[in-house]
Structure formats: C-alpha cells, structure tokens
Design a protein around this motif. Structure first.
Motif, PDB file in Angstrom:
ATOM      1  N   PRO A  48      -8.944   8.324  -6.906  1.00  0.00           N
ATOM      2  CA  PRO A  48      -8.473   8.468  -5.521  1.00  0.00           C
ATOM      3  C   PRO A  48      -8.051   7.105  -4.973  1.00  0.00           C
ATOM      4  O   PRO A  48      -8.757   6.109  -5.151  1.00  0.00           O
ATOM      5  N   VAL A  49      -6.891   7.051  -4.350  1.00  0.00           N
ATOM      6  CA  VAL A  49      -6.374   5.792  -3.819  1.00  0.00           C
ATOM      7  C   VAL A  49      -6.127   5.937  -2.320  1.00  0.00           C
ATOM      8  O   VAL A  49      -5.434   6.854  -1.880  1.00  0.00           O
ATOM      9  N   ILE A  50      -6.727   5.031  -1.571  1.00  0.00           N
ATOM     10  CA  ILE A  50      -6.479   4.901  -0.131  1.00  0.00           C
ATOM     11  C   ILE A  50      -6.034   3.465   0.106  1.00  0.00           C
ATOM     12  O   ILE A  50      -6.640   2.530  -0.428  1.00  0.00           O
ATOM     13  N   ILE A  51      -4.978   3.278   0.871  1.00  0.00           N
ATOM     14  CA  ILE A  51      -4.543   1.926   1.243  1.00  0.00           C
ATOM     15  C   ILE A  51      -4.634   1.808   2.755  1.00  0.00           C
ATOM     16  O   ILE A  51      -3.947   2.535   3.483  1.00  0.00           O
ATOM     17  N   LYS A  52      -5.465   0.901   3.228  1.00  0.00           N
ATOM     18  CA  LYS A  52      -5.672   0.706   4.664  1.00  0.00           C
ATOM     19  C   LYS A  52      -4.653  -0.286   5.189  1.00  0.00           C
ATOM     20  O   LYS A  52      -4.949  -1.436   5.454  1.00  0.00           O
ATOM     21  N   ARG A  60      -3.035   8.386   0.970  1.00  0.00           N
ATOM     22  CA  ARG A  60      -4.316   9.079   0.991  1.00  0.00           C
ATOM     23  C   ARG A  60      -4.365  10.036  -0.188  1.00  0.00           C
ATOM     24  O   ARG A  60      -3.346  10.592  -0.595  1.00  0.00           O
ATOM     25  N   PRO A  61      -5.545  10.301  -0.745  1.00  0.00           N
ATOM     26  CA  PRO A  61      -5.636  11.250  -1.854  1.00  0.00           C
ATOM     27  C   PRO A  61      -5.223  12.647  -1.410  1.00  0.00           C
ATOM     28  O   PRO A  61      -5.489  13.042  -0.271  1.00  0.00           O
ATOM     29  N   PRO A  62      -4.579  13.408  -2.273  1.00  0.00           N
ATOM     30  CA  PRO A  62      -4.227  14.786  -1.920  1.00  0.00           C
ATOM     31  C   PRO A  62      -5.484  15.599  -1.651  1.00  0.00           C
ATOM     32  O   PRO A  62      -6.492  15.467  -2.343  1.00  0.00           O
ATOM     33  N   GLY A  63      -5.417  16.430  -0.617  1.00  0.00           N
ATOM     34  CA  GLY A  63      -6.566  17.254  -0.280  1.00  0.00           C
ATOM     35  C   GLY A  63      -7.675  16.512   0.429  1.00  0.00           C
ATOM     36  O   GLY A  63      -8.786  17.033   0.586  1.00  0.00           O
ATOM     37  N   ASP A  64      -7.409  15.284   0.869  1.00  0.00           N
ATOM     38  CA  ASP A  64      -8.421  14.516   1.587  1.00  0.00           C
ATOM     39  C   ASP A  64      -8.877  15.309   2.808  1.00  0.00           C
ATOM     40  O   ASP A  64      -8.067  15.795   3.598  1.00  0.00           O
ATOM     41  N   ALA A  65     -10.180  15.438   2.983  1.00  0.00           N
ATOM     42  CA  ALA A  65     -10.715  16.246   4.082  1.00  0.00           C
ATOM     43  C   ALA A  65     -10.512  15.594   5.438  1.00  0.00           C
ATOM     44  O   ALA A  65     -10.567  16.254   6.468  1.00  0.00           O
ATOM     45  N   ASP A  66     -10.287  14.283   5.456  1.00  0.00           N
ATOM     46  CA  ASP A  66     -10.065  13.587   6.723  1.00  0.00           C
ATOM     47  C   ASP A  66      -8.710  13.994   7.276  1.00  0.00           C
ATOM     48  O   ASP A  66      -7.676  13.735   6.674  1.00  0.00           O
ATOM     49  N   ARG A  67      -8.693  14.634   8.440  1.00  0.00           N
ATOM     50  CA  ARG A  67      -7.443  15.147   8.999  1.00  0.00           C
ATOM     51  C   ARG A  67      -6.733  14.120   9.855  1.00  0.00           C
ATOM     52  O   ARG A  67      -5.964  14.458  10.732  1.00  0.00           O
TER      53      ARG A  67
END
Length: 641
Positions: free
Chosen positions: A636-640, A198-205
């Motif tokens: 920003p990189v997210i891997i699902k 997840r990207p650093p500081g991602d608002a999704d908790r």
C-alpha cells in the motif's frame, strides 16, 4: 486584543471594486444595475461571514491591502501568485468549479453540486456524521448516512485543481471538506480521493477539517485555537491565503511608523534593515529558508504549542527560530541518530508516506526538508531565495528571472568545469538536457499534484538507492531505455562511484521498465510521468514506450492511471487518445487493448532489445512483460503531499 473585524466588512470594499465599479466605468454613468450587482455581492458575503474563520484580530497583524499604497509593485506581483489564492472565500470570481447540478460519485456516495443565485451548494452526506464515522465512531452503512444541503464557503487551490469547504451543520465556524476536486485543465469533477496517492479501497473517505489541518499552511498566521473556557474551536487567521505577513511578519507597527512620509523617507536615506518589519532577503540563509519552511517541511508541533489558544497569537512569525515551536523530522538515512532510528522503527509508515526508503524526499511540498540535508545548505549558504522570489518571478514556479537554467547553480559554482568547459563535467553536449545541472542534481523524483516535481534534495546522481531500495535516479529517469548496470558502468568510469550488487533483472532490463511494470505505486507514477517528459523522449526515443505505458491504464491507483494516460498522449500517434481514468474496469481494459493495438498499427519501432522488452522485429516480449507484472510490488502506498 483589538476586536475581530467582520469578514463582510473586510471584503465590502473588494466587492464594490470587483462588481460595482467596472460596470459603472463601462457605462460611463452610475448604473443602477451595477449598484444592484454590488448589493447582491455584499449580501452574499454577509451570509458567508458567520461560517468563515475569524479573519483579523491576530496580534500585530493587519492585512495585505494596507501594504499596497507604499509597495504597489510588490503588492501587484504577489497578487499574481498562487500563494495568494491558496485559500479564498467562495465568491463567484474565486470559484473554478462548475456547479452545474451534476452528481459525482465518491466511494459509493453521491455529491450533487449546484448554485442558487450567486451561492454555491452541495447536496451531500452529512459531513459531521462522515467525520464521526471516519474517526472510528459508530459504523454506518453508506445508505444510512443522512444527507444534507451544505453551503460552500471557501475554496483551496487555483493552479492545478481546486477543492472546497462546507460549513458544519452543528459546530460554529467548523469547515468540513466537500470530498470532491475540480481539475482545472480537464474541466471536470473527480472524487477527492482520486486526486491523491492512496491505496485502492482505502477506508478513509478523505473527510478532513480545514480548521485542524489546512489552516496551518493555507492561511496567514492561522491558528486552530481553543477557547479555554468552552473548549470549542476559536479559529483565527490574519488573512486567508498566503499574504504579505506570512513572509514579512506582523506589519501593524511598520505601518504605524511609516504613515508619516518624513519618517518613511528618512528610513530610505538611512538604509539598512528596518527593525519594524522582516525582509527575508536580509536574513541569513537558514532563517530566510525557514520562512518558506513554515509550510514546505515535514514537522509536528511541539507539545507545548500544539493546542495554543489563538488569542496567544500565531505559532510562528517570519524571522523567528522555526524550530522553537516545531519539531522538524528528517529521515535517519540522511541524518542518523538513535532518536530518529527509533522513530522509523516505531512508525515506518510515517516515513514511507514522505520519503523514499533511502531517505530521498518523495512527497511534494516538503522542499525545505529536502534542502536542509543538502550539502549546498549544510556546508554552503544556499537558501530558497537563491533561486525563488515571490515578486520577481513567473507565478508557475516562482523562479527568479534568470534562474530557469544553469545560472541558478553557477551563481555559486563558477569553476570552469561548470561554466565554459561544461562537457568535461557532464559528458553531454553543452546545450543538451544532460548538461542542465538540475536534471542531474534535482531530478523529478518527487511526486505531487498529479505529476513529477523537482527534488530539492540537491545531490549527485547515484544508483546506490536504486539498487537497494528502488529509488529512481536521475540517469535512468532520462535514459529510460537503459539498465542500472549501464548507468553503473558510466558512473564508475566517469565519477569513480563504487560498484553496487545488482540483480539479474537490474542488469538486463531497463530500470524505468522495471519501475513501470514491477515497481510499487510511487515508482510506477514517477516512471510513467518521465515517459512523457520531453528530455527523456529525446534521449531514449518514444516509439517503443506505448505498449508498456498502456499497462498502467489498468493500474489499481487512479493517480497512476491519470499520469500514465497524460504521458501516453505525448507519444507518436496518441495525441487524441480518448481515455477516462475513472471508468469502470472493463472500460479501462478496453482502453489498454486499444492503445496496444494502436501502437501495433504504427511503423515498427527503431528501438528494440531485451532491455526494453522488444524483439528485433519490434514485437513485444509478452511473456517477459507478464512475468514482471506478476512480480509487482503491491505494498500500500500513500504519499502525503
């Protein structure tokens, strides 16, 4: 529909067996202590039952314990798998985490994990409020989120790490995540967000609900369900975890038919398929692969099935057409169509979270999606069962006996160049990693579970995707010290592959070094993992990697730091390197500096040259390293996964 049995009743016999009988057997007498231990376990199960999903009562389904009498070998081998333990009730024998009254900080919030007797608890921010905030509700400062005590009722995972689910304080049988993960090998707690890309500081908790998400692949015949009268959740599963009926379909009729031993043996003598049960091995290669694809694929439910009531039964049963209820998505680069091209244009992030930009699968757990665009599947008859087995395999990777090497491929590809004359095809020594089919055609270019895993998109090595999109290729993931130009030369000479236009950096600097220093987070984590891969170290040497790998000890992505440190410890002189990937930035910097200094104190590396940014005397080309770091792709990189 039959009444829904209580989870407590379903687990009552198991609790007696696990906790009571061993005590009695060891003592050789009826032990009052053992009986009391069993009574406590039963009382604990009964406490958890009101918070768990409804287990049982799914049309036509029974449970795996009913299969054991007639299929003891299959039942025993299945019990050893990580599929069985994918989701479990939070009984003491199932919980890996150390609920030792420690407090873990996650995104500025504190989570205290502890035990009360045999029960597992968390003192934490109210999960319902957290979910409300995460879904765009009222914005609250961290200090204003109310805290609560929540009982842990379920666990997910058991192989690499384990995460946990707590009961909602307000909604019946709604399970919210405890946003922590327990790392099995490290024996430590980490924030759930730190276990995923997840990207650093991602608002999704990282607040999620088991009922809506994990149920679909982490249970058998799971359905979130909605009560049509109340509009509330009516979550049901045939069984927690991946059990017999997930692969063989509903077994109620099968058991009923074969309770009569005469009927059972008559079926054996008749031979042929048993119409009362599904045997994936008897299905064609597409249908059998779809049994695995019900979980291991990229899909969304078709609208008419998305909110189907649980009372209507499971959304898919083994042996059915998987595509009836689900819309399976492929990258338009591999299966082009106007619809898919439009999907990519409208929602590029959806694709980038699951595929490399050239359409190669990126996210782990999507093996069916990858296999489905492979020539071996589209033009041949390979299936998941060609190589894997739930019963005749090692639980770690479920590979069938004998399928660990080239035999997995030569069961179909029996021409001499793939068997006795292998070197004429691979141009590598027959016993070397370069002559292992899967290293070239199924490289570790997929990411999941804090490491690289094999791509199931079976393809020949090419640099086309690397040159244009930066997708790692098999050759440069093994030959870490070589440039794309070097790879292109050999692929052109040996396999007549077309020439690609390469940048100056691609011609002069090792592809792995480019991915490691200037690539985006997915490229960095895959390159970092391969720096610790034994075949890559054998082909490329490992005495030069440490100062470049050390740069990732300060990476903004926690998973990149974790993987980089793990690989660093496989290099000469770093076996006992001390490092905490969740330390403060100042400590991360000190660790990076220490690693570089430790490398400098070792004998000069034998490997040098511009491609790996080492001068002839073994000193690092610092200015070149800094320049590549300045050019880093910070998308920003997210891997699902």
């Amino acid at each position: 529909m039959p009444p829904v049995p209580s989870v407590a009743l379903r687990l009552r016999g198991l609790a007696w067996l696990l906790l009571g009988l061993p005590v009695l057997a060891a003592a050789g007498v009826w032990s009052w202590a053992g009986l009391e231990q069993s009574r406590q376990a039963l009382r604990y199960v009964e406490k958890l039952e009101p918070d768990l999903p409804h287990v049982g009562g799914v049309s036509g389904h029974i449970s795996s314990d009913r299969c054991q009498a007639c299929h003891p070998h299959e039942h025993a081998s299945w019990r050893r798998t990580y599929h069985r333990t994918m989701t479990q009730v939070a009984l003491p024998e199932n919980v890996l985490g150390n609920f030792d009254n420690s407090t873990v900080l996650s995104d500025g919030l504190a989570y205290r994990v502890f035990k009360e007797g045999a029960e597992f608890w968390a003192e934490m921010p109210d999960p319902d409020v957290m979910m409300y905030v995460a879904q765009g509700g009222k914005k609250l400062a961290l200090k204003d989120i109310p805290r609560t005590r929540a009982r842990v009722v379920m666990a997910t995972g058991s192989h690499h790490y384990q995460t946990y689910w707590v009961a909602s304080p307000r909604y019946d049988r709604l399970l919210q995540t405890l946003p922590l993960v327990y790392l099995k090998s490290d024996r430590r707690w980490i924030p759930r967000a730190a276990a995923f890309m997840r990207p650093p500081g991602d608002a999704d908790r990282f607040i999620t609900q088991w009922n809506h998400h994990c149920i679909r692949c982490h249970s058998t015949a799971g359905n979130p369900g909605l009560d049509q009268k109340t509009g509330m959740l009516d979550t049901r599963v045939a069984e927690l975890g991946i059990a017999c009926e997930a692969c063989h379909g509903p077994a109620e009729e099968h058991v009923r038919r074969h309770q009569n031993p005469v009927h059972r043996y008559a079926q054996h003598f008749r031979g042929g398929p048993d119409p009362s049960i599904v045997n994936p091995a008897r299905l064609d290669h597409r249908r059998s692969s779809e049994v695995c694809g019900q979980c291991h694929g990229v899909f969304i439910f078709r609208d008419e099935f998305a909110l189907q009531s649980a009372s209507q039964g499971p959304l898919y049963q083994a042996g059915e057409d998987l595509h009836r209820a689900r819309y399976y998505i492929q990258h338009p680069a591999r299966e082009p169509s106007p619809v898919r091209a439009e999907e990519l244009q409208k929602n590029p992030d959806f694709f980038r979270e699951r595929w490399w930009d050239d359409g190669t699968i990126l996210a782990g757990g999507r093996e069916y999606t990858a296999l489905a665009v492979s020539g071996c599947y589209k033009r041949g008859k390979i299936s998941c069962l060609s190589c894997h087995s739930m019963h005749d395999s090692d639980p770690v990777d479920q590979l069938k006996t004998g399928m660990q090497g080239n035999a997995a491929c030569t069961q179909c590809h029996q021409e001499p160049k793939f068997t006795r004359d292998l070197a004429t095809h691979t141009f590598h020594a027959p016993a070397s990693p370069g002559s292992e089919c899967m290293n070239c055609h199924m490289p570790y270019s997929t990411y999941a579970l804090l490491g690289g895993i094999r791509s199931h998109q079976i393809e020949s090595p090419t640099i086309a995707g690397s040159a244009r999109y930066g997708t790692p290729n098999a050759c440069n993931l093994c030959h870490l010290d070589r440039t794309l130009a070097w790879t292109q030369q050999y692929l052109r000479e040996r396999y007549q592959q077309p020439t690609q236009t390469l940048s100056e950096a691609q011609q002069t600097v090792s592809a792995a070094v480019l991915w490691l220093l200037s690539g985006h987070a997915a490229q960095r984590v895959i390159a970092a993992w391969h720096a610790g891969w034994a075949p890559a170290q054998q082909a490329s040497g490992s005495d030069w990697l440490a100062p470049l790998q050390a740069r990732l000890l300060e990476d903004p992505y926690g998973v990149v730091r974790y993987v980089a440190a793990d690989a660093l410890r496989s290099m000469p002189g770093f076996k006992d390197f001390s490092y905490d990937f969740l330390a403060a930035p100042a400590e991360l910097k000190r660790s990076r500096e220490q690693a570089v200094q430790q490398w400098r104190e070792r004998p000069a590396p034998r490997h040098t040259g511009r491609a790996i940014l080492l001068q002839d005397d073994g000193r690092l080309m610092e200015s070149a390293v800094e320049e590549l770091l300045r050019q880093r792709d910070n998308r920003p990189v997210i891997i699902k996964e």
